[in-house]
Design a protein around this motif. Structure first.
Motif, PDB file in Angstrom:
ATOM      1  N   ASN A   7      18.182  -2.910  -7.370  1.00 14.73           N
ATOM      2  CA  ASN A   7      18.463  -1.479  -7.206  1.00 14.73           C
ATOM      3  C   ASN A   7      17.401  -0.588  -7.856  1.00 14.73           C
ATOM      4  N   ASP A   8      16.346  -1.200  -8.343  1.00 13.61           N
ATOM      5  CA  ASP A   8      15.281  -0.443  -9.016  1.00 13.61           C
ATOM      6  C   ASP A   8      14.322   0.115  -7.967  1.00 13.61           C
ATOM      7  N   THR A   9      14.499   1.368  -7.608  1.00 10.37           N
ATOM      8  CA  THR A   9      13.646   1.962  -6.566  1.00 10.37           C
ATOM      9  C   THR A   9      12.199   2.085  -7.012  1.00 10.37           C
ATOM     10  N   GLU A  10      11.968   2.231  -8.319  1.00  7.46           N
ATOM     11  CA  GLU A  10      10.577   2.335  -8.794  1.00  7.46           C
ATOM     12  C   GLU A  10       9.812   1.047  -8.503  1.00  7.46           C
ATOM     13  N   ALA A  11      10.488  -0.086  -8.684  1.00  9.48           N
ATOM     14  CA  ALA A  11       9.831  -1.366  -8.382  1.00  9.48           C
ATOM     15  C   ALA A  11       9.509  -1.446  -6.893  1.00  9.48           C
ATOM     16  N   LEU A  12      10.436  -0.985  -6.067  1.00  5.83           N
ATOM     17  CA  LEU A  12      10.196  -0.997  -4.618  1.00  5.83           C
ATOM     18  C   LEU A  12       9.028  -0.093  -4.238  1.00  5.83           C
ATOM     19  N   ILE A  13       8.964   1.069  -4.874  1.00 11.56           N
ATOM     20  CA  ILE A  13       7.828   1.976  -4.620  1.00 11.56           C
ATOM     21  C   ILE A  13       6.523   1.277  -4.970  1.00 11.56           C
ATOM     22  N   GLY A  14       6.529   0.599  -6.139  1.00 11.31           N
ATOM     23  CA  GLY A  14       5.331  -0.128  -6.553  1.00 11.31           C
ATOM     24  C   GLY A  14       4.934  -1.193  -5.559  1.00 11.31           C
ATOM     25  N   ILE A  15       5.926  -1.920  -5.033  1.00  9.50           N
ATOM     26  CA  ILE A  15       5.627  -2.969  -4.049  1.00  9.50           C
ATOM     27  C   ILE A  15       5.043  -2.349  -2.774  1.00  9.50           C
ATOM     28  N   ALA A  16       5.709  -1.285  -2.288  1.00 10.70           N
ATOM     29  CA  ALA A  16       5.238  -0.635  -1.055  1.00 10.70           C
ATOM     30  C   ALA A  16       3.821  -0.110  -1.216  1.00 10.70           C
ATOM     31  N   PHE A  57       9.020  -2.333   3.008  1.00  8.24           N
ATOM     32  CA  PHE A  57       9.589  -1.841   1.756  1.00  8.24           C
ATOM     33  C   PHE A  57       9.841  -0.331   1.793  1.00  8.24           C
ATOM     34  N   TYR A  58       9.059   0.393   2.568  1.00  9.15           N
ATOM     35  CA  TYR A  58       9.361   1.825   2.734  1.00  9.15           C
ATOM     36  C   TYR A  58      10.695   1.991   3.458  1.00  9.15           C
ATOM     37  N   ARG A  59      10.974   1.125   4.432  1.00  2.62           N
ATOM     38  CA  ARG A  59      12.274   1.186   5.113  1.00  2.62           C
ATOM     39  C   ARG A  59      13.420   0.920   4.126  1.00  2.62           C
ATOM     40  N   GLU A  60      13.192  -0.061   3.246  1.00  3.35           N
ATOM     41  CA  GLU A  60      14.221  -0.372   2.248  1.00  3.35           C
ATOM     42  C   GLU A  60      14.425   0.793   1.292  1.00  3.35           C
ATOM     43  N   LEU A  61      13.344   1.461   0.938  1.00  3.12           N
ATOM     44  CA  LEU A  61      13.441   2.626   0.058  1.00  3.12           C
ATOM     45  C   LEU A  61      14.224   3.752   0.721  1.00  3.12           C
ATOM     46  N   ILE A  62      13.971   3.959   2.006  1.00  5.65           N
ATOM     47  CA  ILE A  62      14.697   5.003   2.744  1.00  5.65           C
ATOM     48  C   ILE A  62      16.189   4.684   2.759  1.00  5.65           C
ATOM     49  N   LEU A 113      17.847   2.960   0.477  1.00  4.22           N
ATOM     50  CA  LEU A 113      18.400   3.126  -0.875  1.00  4.22           C
ATOM     51  C   LEU A 113      18.388   4.578  -1.339  1.00  4.22           C
ATOM     52  N   ASP A 114      17.355   5.326  -0.919  1.00  4.52           N
ATOM     53  CA  ASP A 114      17.173   6.697  -1.420  1.00  4.52           C
ATOM     54  C   ASP A 114      16.786   7.614  -0.249  1.00  4.52           C
ATOM     55  N   PRO A 115      17.753   7.914   0.648  1.00  5.41           N
ATOM     56  CA  PRO A 115      17.428   8.628   1.896  1.00  5.41           C
ATOM     57  C   PRO A 115      17.044  10.093   1.720  1.00  5.41           C
ATOM     58  N   ASN A 142      14.733  11.229  -0.410  1.00  4.93           N
ATOM     59  CA  ASN A 142      13.394  11.349  -0.991  1.00  4.93           C
ATOM     60  C   ASN A 142      12.354  11.431   0.127  1.00  4.93           C
ATOM     61  N   PRO A 143      11.706  12.594   0.306  1.00 11.74           N
ATOM     62  CA  PRO A 143      10.748  12.755   1.418  1.00 11.74           C
ATOM     63  C   PRO A 143       9.526  11.855   1.304  1.00 11.74           C
ATOM     64  N   GLU A 144       9.178  11.430   0.079  1.00  9.23           N
ATOM     65  CA  GLU A 144       7.967  10.616  -0.096  1.00  9.23           C
ATOM     66  C   GLU A 144       8.090   9.271   0.601  1.00  9.23           C
ATOM     67  N   HIS A 145       9.319   8.743   0.682  1.00 10.73           N
ATOM     68  CA  HIS A 145       9.495   7.454   1.353  1.00 10.73           C
ATOM     69  C   HIS A 145       9.197   7.576   2.845  1.00 10.73           C
ATOM     70  N   TYR A 146       9.629   8.672   3.459  1.00 11.07           N
ATOM     71  CA  TYR A 146       9.353   8.907   4.879  1.00 11.07           C
ATOM     72  C   TYR A 146       7.849   9.092   5.119  1.00 11.07           C
ATOM     73  N   LYS A 147       7.205   9.804   4.198  1.00  7.56           N
ATOM     74  CA  LYS A 147       5.760  10.012   4.337  1.00  7.56           C
ATOM     75  C   LYS A 147       5.006   8.687   4.233  1.00  7.56           C
ATOM     76  N   GLY A 148       5.443   7.837   3.287  1.00  5.80           N
ATOM     77  CA  GLY A 148       4.820   6.527   3.157  1.00  5.80           C
ATOM     78  C   GLY A 148       4.991   5.707   4.419  1.00  5.80           C
ATOM     79  N   MET A 149       6.180   5.787   4.993  1.00  2.71           N
ATOM     80  CA  MET A 149       6.446   5.066   6.247  1.00  2.71           C
ATOM     81  C   MET A 149       5.546   5.590   7.358  1.00  2.71           C
ATOM     82  N   ALA A 150       5.382   6.897   7.425  1.00  5.10           N
ATOM     83  CA  ALA A 150       4.524   7.501   8.446  1.00  5.10           C
ATOM     84  C   ALA A 150       3.084   7.016   8.307  1.00  5.10           C
TER      85      ALA A 150
END
Length: 356
Positions: free
Chosen positions: A289-298, A313-318, A320-322, A324-332
Motif C-alpha cells: 500500500n506504499d504509493t511512494e514505493a510504486l512511484i519510485g518503481i514507475a 505501475f502507473y496504472r496501479e498507482l491510479i 490506489l490513488d485516483p 492524483n493528477p501526476e499518475h495520469y500524466k506519468g501514464m500519458a
C-alpha cells in the motif's frame, strides 16, 4: 529524540544522623536537638551560630547545606556549604561518613528527585502540546542543573526542551555542554548530532552521529539518521552503505520497506536503474500500500526507458490513488513513448479533471 525514562537511585545511609559528641559546642548541640525535634527555624539559628564558633567544622557546614539551604531549595548556597566542608578536609568524617561521600549522596538524592519531576512535566507537555508546560519543564531542568551541574543527561534533555521551545542557540549550547562532560557516551554524541542536524548544521552533525554509531553500532535510530545525513550532504556512496546496514538491523516490515525505498532513491540518483528497481520492488513487496514505493518503481522504469513496465505501475498507482493528477500524466508519457498518442491524450484529460 530521547528515551523518557525516569531515573531511580539507591543511596546508602543518606539520612542525617544525629551524633552527640562530647566535643560539640553548645550551639551545635542545641542545633542537633532542634533537628531531632524537626524544629527547623531553631535548627537554622543554632547551626549558623555553631558555624561562628566552629568555623572549621565540616559537619556543621554539611548540616547547614542539608537542613537549611536544601530545604529552601537554595541549591547554589547548598553546594557552597558542601564544597567548603570538602575544602577544609577532604578526608574528614561527617555524620559517620567521609565528607566527599555524604555530600555526593545528598546532591545525587536531590538531583534525582528534581530530575524525575522534570521528566514527568516534560512528558506531560509532549502529550498536551502545551508550551507553558514545556517551559515549566525547562525551568525544572535548570533547577536540577543548579543542584548538580556535572550530570550530563540533564543538559541533553534540556537541549531538547529548548529546541522544542524554538530556542536553537540554547539547544546547541546545552547539547555541547553534555558532550563536553561525556564525550565518549552514546547519548551525548547522539543528542548533539541531532540538535546540530535539526538546526541546519548537517555537516557538523555527521561527526557526532558517526561517533554515536561507533559506540552503539546496533542503535537503529542513529544508523538511520547517519544514512540520512550522508544522503542530505551528498555523500551518496556512504549513505548507501549505511542504509544497507540499517536494513539488516530493522525488524519492522513497514520501517524496512521505507529503508529500501530510500535506498532505491539513492540508486536512482546514481543512475543504477537495476539496483533502484530491485530496492523499490522489495519496498513494494514489504508494503503493497506504499504509493511512494510504486512511484519510485514507475519512475525507475520510465528513466530506464522500459515504457511498458512503467505504464503497468502507473496504472496501479491510479487504482490506489485516483485523485492524483501526476499518475495520469506519468501514464500519458509512457503511452506517447509506446506510440499511443490517443491513449496519452485521454490520460492527460483525466489528469485535468482531478486538478492537474
Amino acid at each position: 529524540m530521547f528515551p523518557r525514562k525516569i531515573t531511580s537511585f539507591i543511596f546508602i545511609v543518606i539520612a542525617p544522623l544525629v551524633i552527640w559528641s562530647c566535643g560539640s559546642s553548645a550551639e551545635y548541640t542545641s542545633a542537633k536537638m532542634a533537628i531531632e525535634k524537626s524544629n527547623w527555624a531553631e535548627a537554622e539559628e543554632y547551626l549558623f551560630k555553631a558555624l561562628e564558633v566552629e568555623p572549621a567544622n565540616a559537619e556543621v557546614m554539611v548540616q547547614i547545606g542539608y537542613h537549611v539551604h536544601a530545604k529552601k531549595r537554595e541549591w547554589t548556597e547548598m553546594n557552597k556549604m558542601f564544597n567548603q566542608a570538602i575544602d577544609i578536609d577532604p578526608s574528614a568524617k561527617v555524620l559517620g561518613r567521609p565528607v566527599t561521600e555524604i555530600t555526593k549522596n545528598y546532591r545525587s538524592m536531590f538531583w534525582a528527585e528534581n530530575y524525575n519531576k522534570a521528566i514527568r512535566k516534560y512528558n506531560e507537555s509532549r502529550k498536551s502540546q502545551d508550551k507553558s508546560a514545556l517551559q515549566s519543564a525547562a525551568d525544572m531542568f535548570n533547577e536540577t542543573l543548579a543542584i548538580d551541574p556535572s550530570e550530563a543527561q540533564t543538559y541533553s534533555i534540556l537541549a531538547n526542551c529548548y529546541y522544542e521551545l524554538g530556542d536553537s542557540e540554547k539547544a546547541v549550547e546545552n547539547a555541547k555542554k553534555s558532550h563536553e562532560l561525556m564525550p565518549n557516551e552514546f547519548r551525548s554524541n547522539y543528542t548533539l548530532g541531532q540538535i546540530l542536524a535539526l538546526t541546519g548544521q548537517k555537516e557538523n552533525a555527521i561527526t557526532y552521529i558517526e561517533k554515536a554509531v561507533e559506540i552503539e553500532p546496533n542503535e537503529q535510530g542513529a544508523v538511520k539518521q547517519l544514512a540520512g545525513l550522508y544522503y542530505e550532504t551528498g555523500l551518496t556512496e556512504k549513505s548507501i552503505k549505511t542504509f544497507e546496514l540499517a536494513i539488516k538491523q530493522e525488524p519492522d516490515k513497514a520501517a524496512k520497506a521505507n529503508l529500501y525505498f530510500n535506498l532505491g532513491v539513492l540508486h536512482m540518483q546514481l543512475k543504477n536503474f537495476q539496483d533502484a528497481e530491485d530496492n523499490f520492488m522489495t519496498a513494494y513487496d514489504l508494503n503493497p500500500n506504499d504509493t511512494e514505493a510504486l512511484i519510485g518503481i514507475a519512475q525507475t522504469f520510465e528513466n530506464a526507458e522500459k515504457w511498458r513496465r512503467a505504464s503497468k505501475f502507473y496504472r496501479e498507482l491510479i487504482s490506489l490513488d485516483p485523485d492524483n493528477p501526476e499518475h495520469y500524466k506519468g501514464m500519458a508519457r509512457t503511452l506517447i513513448k509506446q506510440g499511443d498518442p490517443e491513449g496519452a491524450t485521454r490520460y492527460l484529460q483525466k489528469s485535468k479533471k482531478v486538478g492537474g
